[in-house]
Design an enzyme around this catalytic site. Structure first.
Site, PDB file in Angstrom:
ATOM      1  N   ARG A  67       0.812  -1.220   0.000  1.00 15.95           N
ATOM      2  CA  ARG A  67       0.000   0.000   0.000  1.00 15.95           C
ATOM      3  C   ARG A  67       0.840   1.262   0.000  1.00 15.95           C
ATOM      4  NH1 ARG A  67      -4.979   0.069   1.521  1.00 15.95           N
ATOM      5  NH2 ARG A  67      -4.490   2.109   2.384  1.00 15.95           N
ATOM      6  N   CYS A  86      -7.073  -3.811   3.261  1.00 18.93           N
ATOM      7  CA  CYS A  86      -6.070  -4.844   3.522  1.00 18.93           C
ATOM      8  C   CYS A  86      -6.435  -5.556   4.804  1.00 18.93           C
ATOM      9  CB  CYS A  86      -4.667  -4.261   3.568  1.00 18.93           C
ATOM     10  SG  CYS A  86      -4.282  -3.476   5.110  1.00 18.93           S
ATOM     11  N   ARG A 129      -8.420   1.223   5.277  1.00 21.69           N
ATOM     12  CA  ARG A 129      -7.288   2.093   4.936  1.00 21.69           C
ATOM     13  C   ARG A 129      -7.518   2.929   3.667  1.00 21.69           C
ATOM     14  NH1 ARG A 129      -1.855  -1.208   5.944  1.00 21.69           N
ATOM     15  NH2 ARG A 129      -1.031   0.871   6.324  1.00 21.69           N
ATOM     16  N   PRO A 130      -8.513   3.796   3.692  1.00 21.84           N
ATOM     17  CA  PRO A 130      -8.723   4.674   2.542  1.00 21.84           C
ATOM     18  C   PRO A 130      -7.596   5.702   2.407  1.00 21.84           C
ATOM     19  CG  PRO A 130     -10.235   5.243   4.323  1.00 21.84           C
ATOM     20  CD  PRO A 130      -9.467   4.039   4.783  1.00 21.84           C
ATOM     21  N   VAL A 131      -7.527   6.372   1.242  1.00 17.99           N
ATOM     22  CA  VAL A 131      -6.510   7.422   1.038  1.00 17.99           C
ATOM     23  C   VAL A 131      -7.178   8.764   0.732  1.00 17.99           C
ATOM     24  CG1 VAL A 131      -4.616   5.894   0.375  1.00 17.99           C
ATOM     25  CG2 VAL A 131      -6.204   6.688  -1.384  1.00 17.99           C
ATOM     26  N   ASP A 132      -8.418   8.926   1.248  1.00 18.79           N
ATOM     27  CA  ASP A 132      -9.174  10.153   0.957  1.00 18.79           C
ATOM     28  C   ASP A 132      -8.460  11.416   1.444  1.00 18.79           C
ATOM     29  OD1 ASP A 132      -9.858   8.765   3.484  1.00 18.79           O
ATOM     30  OD2 ASP A 132     -11.102  10.522   3.868  1.00 18.79           O
ATOM     31  N   GLN A 133      -7.691  11.299   2.525  1.00 19.55           N
ATOM     32  CA  GLN A 133      -7.028  12.505   3.054  1.00 19.55           C
ATOM     33  C   GLN A 133      -5.857  12.931   2.160  1.00 19.55           C
ATOM     34  OE1 GLN A 133      -8.421  14.157   5.744  1.00 19.55           O
ATOM     35  NE2 GLN A 133      -9.957  12.576   5.327  1.00 19.55           N
ATOM     36  N   ASP A 146       1.709  -0.543  15.664  1.00 18.52           N
ATOM     37  CA  ASP A 146       2.619  -1.552  15.099  1.00 18.52           C
ATOM     38  C   ASP A 146       3.305  -2.402  16.174  1.00 18.52           C
ATOM     39  OD1 ASP A 146       1.960  -0.674  12.606  1.00 18.52           O
ATOM     40  OD2 ASP A 146       3.793   0.471  12.271  1.00 18.52           O
ATOM     41  N   ARG A 158       8.454  -8.847   4.772  1.00 16.25           N
ATOM     42  CA  ARG A 158       8.185  -7.490   4.285  1.00 16.25           C
ATOM     43  C   ARG A 158       8.813  -6.450   5.203  1.00 16.25           C
ATOM     44  NH1 ARG A 158       2.198  -6.082   3.258  1.00 16.25           N
ATOM     45  NH2 ARG A 158       3.330  -4.173   2.871  1.00 16.25           N
TER      46      ARG A 158
HETATM   47  N1  EPU Z   1      -7.015   6.983   7.160  1.00 13.67           N
HETATM   48  C1  EPU Z   1      -8.134   7.400   6.472  1.00 13.67           C
HETATM   49  N2  EPU Z   1      -7.955   8.149   5.329  1.00 13.67           N
HETATM   50  C2  EPU Z   1      -6.722   8.457   4.843  1.00 13.67           C
HETATM   51  C3  EPU Z   1      -5.582   8.015   5.553  1.00 13.67           C
HETATM   52  C4  EPU Z   1      -5.762   7.279   6.709  1.00 13.67           C
HETATM   53  O1  EPU Z   1      -9.262   7.143   6.879  1.00 13.67           O
HETATM   54  O2  EPU Z   1      -6.640   9.117   3.795  1.00 13.67           O
HETATM   55  C5  EPU Z   1      -7.175   6.206   8.413  1.00 13.67           C
HETATM   56  C6  EPU Z   1      -6.646   4.771   8.282  1.00 13.67           C
HETATM   57  O3  EPU Z   1      -7.596   3.912   7.713  1.00 13.67           O
HETATM   58  C7  EPU Z   1      -6.306   4.439   9.721  1.00 13.67           C
HETATM   59  C8  EPU Z   1      -5.829   5.781  10.281  1.00 13.67           C
HETATM   60  O4  EPU Z   1      -6.362   6.770   9.414  1.00 13.67           O
HETATM   61  O5  EPU Z   1      -7.451   4.030  10.401  1.00 13.67           O
HETATM   62  C9  EPU Z   1      -4.316   5.951  10.344  1.00 13.67           C
HETATM   63  O6  EPU Z   1      -3.730   5.503   9.145  1.00 13.67           O
HETATM   64  P1  EPU Z   1      -2.367   6.062   8.568  1.00 13.67           P
HETATM   65  O7  EPU Z   1      -2.664   6.774   7.299  1.00 13.67           O
HETATM   66  O8  EPU Z   1      -1.618   6.808   9.620  1.00 13.67           O
HETATM   67  O9  EPU Z   1      -1.594   4.719   8.225  1.00 13.67           O
HETATM   68  P2  EPU Z   1      -0.617   4.519   7.012  1.00 13.67           P
HETATM   69  O10 EPU Z   1       0.069   5.796   6.740  1.00 13.67           O
HETATM   70  O11 EPU Z   1      -1.319   3.837   5.912  1.00 13.67           O
HETATM   71  C10 EPU Z   1       1.522   3.938   8.398  1.00 13.67           C
HETATM   72  C11 EPU Z   1       2.483   2.785   8.477  1.00 13.67           C
HETATM   73  C12 EPU Z   1       1.783   1.606   9.154  1.00 13.67           C
HETATM   74  C13 EPU Z   1       1.329   2.046  10.539  1.00 13.67           C
HETATM   75  C14 EPU Z   1       0.434   3.278  10.432  1.00 13.67           C
HETATM   76  C15 EPU Z   1       0.022   3.852  11.784  1.00 13.67           C
HETATM   77  C16 EPU Z   1       3.910   3.135   6.576  1.00 13.67           C
HETATM   78  C17 EPU Z   1       4.357   2.703   5.237  1.00 13.67           C
HETATM   79  N3  EPU Z   1       2.917   2.435   7.147  1.00 13.67           N
HETATM   80  O12 EPU Z   1       0.433   3.488   7.610  1.00 13.67           O
HETATM   81  O13 EPU Z   1       2.747   0.561   9.262  1.00 13.67           O
HETATM   82  O14 EPU Z   1       0.628   1.011  11.174  1.00 13.67           O
HETATM   83  O15 EPU Z   1       1.114   4.328   9.697  1.00 13.67           O
HETATM   84  O16 EPU Z   1       1.130   4.196  12.534  1.00 13.67           O
HETATM   85  O17 EPU Z   1       4.461   4.081   7.132  1.00 13.67           O
HETATM   86  C18 EPU Z   1       3.498  -1.664   9.485  1.00 13.67           C
HETATM   87  O18 EPU Z   1       4.655  -1.245   9.350  1.00 13.67           O
HETATM   88  O19 EPU Z   1       3.226  -2.842   9.850  1.00 13.67           O
HETATM   89  C19 EPU Z   1       2.373  -0.758   9.199  1.00 13.67           C
HETATM   90  C20 EPU Z   1       1.143  -1.195   8.941  1.00 13.67           C
END
Ligand code: EPU
Length: 417
Positions: A93, A117, A122-126, A305, A397
């Site tokens: 992702r 996943c 885990r949407p990317v709307d933000q 994590d 990974r």
């Molecule tokens: N979220 C939304 N919209 C968005 C972005 C996030 O609703 O546009 C929600 C997510 O669904 C979640 C929350 O906001 O419920 C936080 O998600 P975040 O975006 O912070 O997670 P991420 O950036 O996708 C990273 C790490 C993850 C870690 C999380 C939280 C990377 C590559 N991944 O994911 O790492 O769990 O931050 O700290 O940096 C791992 O290494 O095992 C792993 C999953």
């Protein structure tokens, strides 16, 4: 598919070197797209996700070299594609991290939308909302995020929740935007700070990284830089949970104890005796752990994590621990597998109640995601008898040669094919 065979019950003893942080290295590799100059990185972990990111960047035309085991050089001087295809994004992702840099430097990007996943939607709307606020025309088409902008404009962006990769994408995009961008409710994670430091070394003007308000003044272009990736705090925390579960005395080298505050506090509550220096952590355990409940939250709170690993430790503790997962909606998949090893855990919504037992019994268990796999390895190391952990491609990974590092600490663990 590879498996791990573990004979449990051996205390861990000795020294282990912590690798560079996966979640810092991934955005930093993508930041190489922001300049035509060479970017030299050191302390890059040898992980499957790093290989996937390098493949993704190479497909776009980035030239990559690995001059040493931990070094990667990237040069994005002949980019011929601004697309991240589904077959790579679906395996990782974090590929979404190319969206901000591509749009900022080339004015267009086409990135496959990551699906849900194992740990949640885990949407990317933000990410999308922030880039739109910076003037991008952005829409979803045939499963891709398609974005265009002749030049991004600085904007004030308040994300609805704290998002780590969202903050990273917007931070990278803002470095080349026209004018000032203010990111409010920004993630404060050490990996975001490491990315900001790399971008500053490339000529970006950034202030406030490490706080929830980051201010970026866009510049016309960025240049090459050298950067040393921060140590992996989650890998360090995983080894600390392992020694707390098995007993023993280990020292982590090239670690960053100042990024592990909440984790060290909780582990001390379990009875782990911890001493630290600037880049090392020594941990000794000579008793049964005490149950320790916790709630996951954004940095500097307790990291999601590390939830599965500290839960595995609690299954062996004296007492009952209440564990609440606040970041992801489905991050308890290790629970069923831990219960197959004799753990007593009940789930109610986002909360797990773990009643500690005297011992776990080895079993065949299946890894479902990266950190869940780590928790099963910890359980296997502490359990009586043999544990087989299947589907360890998840583990590969995010952990560099985990079984070799554990063997060096005296664990009886082998990879079989
Ligand atoms: N979220 C939304 N919209 C968005 C972005 C996030 O609703 O546009 C929600 C997510 O669904 C979640 C929350 O906001 O419920 C936080 O998600 P975040 O975006 O912070 O997670 P991420 O950036 O996708 C990273 C790490 C993850 C870690 C999380 C939280 C990377 C590559 N991944 O994911 O790492 O769990 O931050 O700290 O940096 C791992 O290494 O095992 C792993 C999953």
């Amino acid at each position: 598919m590879d498996k791990l065979l573990i004979q449990g019950g051996r205390p861990l003893q000795g020294e282990v070197t912590i690798s560079g942080a996966k979640n810092a290295a991934l955005p930093i590799l993508c930041a190489a797209l922001l300049t035509a100059d060479a970017v030299e990185l050191d302390n890059v972990p040898a992980l499957r996700d790093i290989g996937t990111t390098l493949s993704l960047l190479e497909r776009m035309g980035v030239r990559t070299q690995r001059p040493g085991d931990e070094q990667v050089t990237l040069q994005a001087d002949h980019i011929h594609s601004q697309e991240a295809p589904y077959e790579l994004v679906k395996t990782m992702r974090a590929s979404i991290l190319v969206l901000g840099p591509l749009l900022a430097r080339f004015g267009r990007a086409r990135v496959s939308l990551p699906g849900g996943c194992a740990i949640g939607q885990r949407p990317v709307d933000q990410h999308i909302k922030g880039l739109a606020a910076m003037g991008a025309s952005i829409h979803i088409e045939h499963g891709f995020v398609v974005a265009e902008a002749p030049r991004l404009r600085g904007a004030n962006i308040l994300t609805d929740m704290v998002t780590v990769t969202g903050t990273e994408n917007l931070l990278m995009a803002a470095t080349l935007a026209e004018g000032r961008t203010v990111l409010e409710n920004a993630a404060c994670e050490p990996e975001v700070v490491d990315l900001a430091n790399m971008l500053i070394a490339m000529g970006a003007r950034i202030e406030g990284h490490g706080t929830d308000r980051i201010v970026i003044d866009g510049v016309g272009q960025l240049h090459g830089a050298r950067h040393h990736i921060v140590p992996d705090r989650i890998e360090a925390g995983t080894f600390l949970c392992a020694v707390a579960a098995t007993g023993g005395d280990i020292t982590l080298r090239r670690a960053a104890p100042d990024t592990l505050g909440a984790v060290l506090d909780k582990l001390r509550d379990t009875g782990l005796d911890i001493t630290t220096g600037p880049d090392w952590i020594r941990a000794r355990m000579h008793r049964r752990p005490q149950a320790t409940g916790f709630r996951t939250s954004e940095y500097p709170g307790f990291p999601t994590d590390m939830q599965a690993q500290l839960m595995a430790l609690n299954t062996l503790a004296e007492g009952t621990a209440v564990i609440t997962e606040n970041i992801f909606e489905n991050r308890f998949m290790h629970v069923q597998e831990l219960c197959r090893m004799g753990a007593d855990i009940e789930i109610d919504g986002h909360t797990a109640v773990v009643k500690g037992g005297e011992q776990l019994l080895g079993a065949t268990v299946m890894a479902t995601d990266l950190r869940a796999s780590a928790s099963l390895v910890i359980a296997g190391l502490a359990a009586q008898g043999q544990t087989t952990v299947e589907r360890i491609y998840h583990l590969d990974r995010g952990y560099e040669r985990m079984e070799r590092k554990l063997q060096a600490l005296g664990a009886d663990i082998q990879r079989i094919q």
